[in-house]
Design a protein around this motif. Structure first.
Motif, PDB file in Angstrom:
ATOM      1  N   ARG A 250      28.606  61.739  75.970  1.00  0.00           N
ATOM      2  CA  ARG A 250      27.960  60.452  76.250  1.00  0.00           C
ATOM      3  C   ARG A 250      27.020  60.525  77.452  1.00  0.00           C
ATOM      4  O   ARG A 250      26.416  59.517  77.829  1.00  0.00           O
ATOM      5  CB  ARG A 250      29.037  59.394  76.551  1.00  0.00           C
ATOM      6  CG  ARG A 250      29.978  59.121  75.396  1.00  0.00           C
ATOM      7  CD  ARG A 250      29.318  58.243  74.373  1.00  0.00           C
ATOM      8  NE  ARG A 250      30.237  57.823  73.319  1.00  0.00           N
ATOM      9  CZ  ARG A 250      29.930  56.960  72.381  1.00  0.00           C
ATOM     10  NH1 ARG A 250      28.734  56.422  72.354  1.00  0.00           N
ATOM     11  NH2 ARG A 250      30.813  56.641  71.456  1.00  0.00           N
ATOM     12  N   THR A 254      24.269  57.605  78.250  1.00  0.00           N
ATOM     13  CA  THR A 254      24.621  56.753  79.391  1.00  0.00           C
ATOM     14  C   THR A 254      23.530  56.788  80.449  1.00  0.00           C
ATOM     15  O   THR A 254      23.147  55.753  81.006  1.00  0.00           O
ATOM     16  CB  THR A 254      25.957  57.211  80.010  1.00  0.00           C
ATOM     17  OG1 THR A 254      26.982  57.111  79.017  1.00  0.00           O
ATOM     18  CG2 THR A 254      26.328  56.358  81.209  1.00  0.00           C
ATOM     19  N   SER A 298      31.244  48.162  80.498  1.00  0.00           N
ATOM     20  CA  SER A 298      31.011  48.050  79.052  1.00  0.00           C
ATOM     21  C   SER A 298      30.511  49.347  78.421  1.00  0.00           C
ATOM     22  O   SER A 298      30.367  49.430  77.207  1.00  0.00           O
ATOM     23  CB  SER A 298      29.989  46.946  78.773  1.00  0.00           C
ATOM     24  OG  SER A 298      28.707  47.311  79.261  1.00  0.00           O
ATOM     25  N   ASP A 300      30.593  52.974  76.956  1.00  0.00           N
ATOM     26  CA  ASP A 300      31.528  53.945  76.387  1.00  0.00           C
ATOM     27  C   ASP A 300      31.334  55.295  77.069  1.00  0.00           C
ATOM     28  O   ASP A 300      30.208  55.705  77.349  1.00  0.00           O
ATOM     29  CB  ASP A 300      31.289  54.107  74.881  1.00  0.00           C
ATOM     30  CG  ASP A 300      31.666  52.857  74.098  1.00  0.00           C
ATOM     31  OD1 ASP A 300      32.506  52.090  74.598  1.00  0.00           O
ATOM     32  OD2 ASP A 300      31.101  52.661  72.996  1.00  0.00           O
TER      33      ASP A 300
END
Length: 321
Positions: A250, A254, A298, A300
């Motif tokens: 991620r 992100t 919020s 992930d």
């Protein structure tokens, strides 16, 4: 926001537009800026001179570390509070440091130091310094924002932005610095808008040689210009360093998401127990809390978050080395 004040300096709408224009192109001629903003050349030049004289804003040159064959290291020092200010000023005087900050209650200093790629961070002596309690150094792998702090650049219309944005440069590739660069870059770091005759006089080269080399550095993407503005002046006194541990799968998504946030002044990938560093700037502590809880909460893949408020800056940008 119509205006802001700091130390007697008031920012009006024209000042904010001028800063936005310089954020797009730090060396754009005042004649071009004035034409887009609908004011006279003299007015644009005078307003920026006022801001610079007050210490409210300045244009500085920043050399891309990858383009210069250098690496950047993020260093964290634990210090006793009485020593923080003096140590920060001492570090700020080093030509290889950038962005020297004091955090929290004065118990930590964070700064960036540049070193030739492939070599360790130049930290000799810090671990033995009598007023330094601990040292951590992590490689700053990549800057993940095209421009610092997009939230400050909202004073111009889309049409004005298009008229002022320069043609994109190339992707920074390693470039060998020559003697002219070593003379020229520190002058530009102190005043990114210095005129060519002044630059030539300071470095002892012809004006045509200085102009050609500066254009070459910009075209290659190795050199960019940035506007230093204290976020407090723009109404953002709550500033915070945020270290994020993000799942590797991620990490890229992100970073892209955070880089688009108006609260993010900087996003970078680092080594160590955390793999992302974010500098957040907010209007107050409530807004900072909402950013941490609602926005970061919020996302992930965010596994761990560490925060530390920035209490002061001893240095914002280093002369390129």
């Amino acid at each position: 926001m119509d205006s802001a004040t700091l130390g007697g300096t008031s920012l009006g709408e024209l000042d904010l537009q001028l800063l936005h224009a310089l954020h797009l192109d730090g060396r754009a001629p005042f004649s071009r800026i004035a034409e887009v903003l609908g004011v006279s050349d003299r007015t644009a030049a005078r307003r920026f001179a006022r801001l610079r004289a007050a210490g409210a804003a300045r244009v500085t040159a920043v050399l891309d570390s990858r383009g210069s064959g250098h690496a950047e290291w993020l260093v964290r020092l634990r210090v006793p509070p009485p020593a923080a200010a003096d140590l920060a000023r001492e570090l700020a005087r080093r030509p290889d440091t950038a962005w020297v900050t004091v955090l929290s209650s004065g118990t930590e200093i964070v700064f960036i130091v540049r070193a030739p790629a492939g070599r360790a961070a130049p930290l000799a002596g810090l671990a033995r310094h009598p007023r330094i309690l601990g040292v951590e150094a992590h490689r700053l792998l990549r800057h993940l924002m095209e421009h610092r702090w997009p939230g400050r650049t909202s004073a111009l219309t889309g049409e004005q932005v298009a008229a002022l944005r320069p043609a994109p440069g190339g992707v920074a590739a390693p470039i060998a610095l020559n003697d002219l660069d070593r003379r020229l870059l520190p002058v530009l770091a102190a005043d990114g808008r210095a005129a060519y005759p002044r630059l030539a006089g300071r470095v002892g080269w012809s004006e045509s040689a200085v102009r050609r080399r500066l254009e070459e550095l910009r075209r290659s993407g190795a050199l960019r210009f940035d506007v230093e503005v204290d976020p407090v002046l723009l109404g953002f006194p709550a500033q915070c360093l945020i270290w994020l541990a993000v799942a590797p799968s991620r990490l890229a998504s992100t970073a892209r998401a955070l880089a688009a946030d108006p609260q993010a002044a900087f996003v970078g990938a680092v080594t160590g127990p955390h793999n992302l560093l974010v500098i957040a700037v907010c209007r107050d502590e409530d807004a900072l809390y909402a950013y941490l809880s609602d926005r970061l909460g919020s996302l992930d893949g965010v596994e761990r978050v560490e925060t530390a408020p920035i209490t002061s800056y001893a240095k914002r940008v280093a002369p390129p080395t």
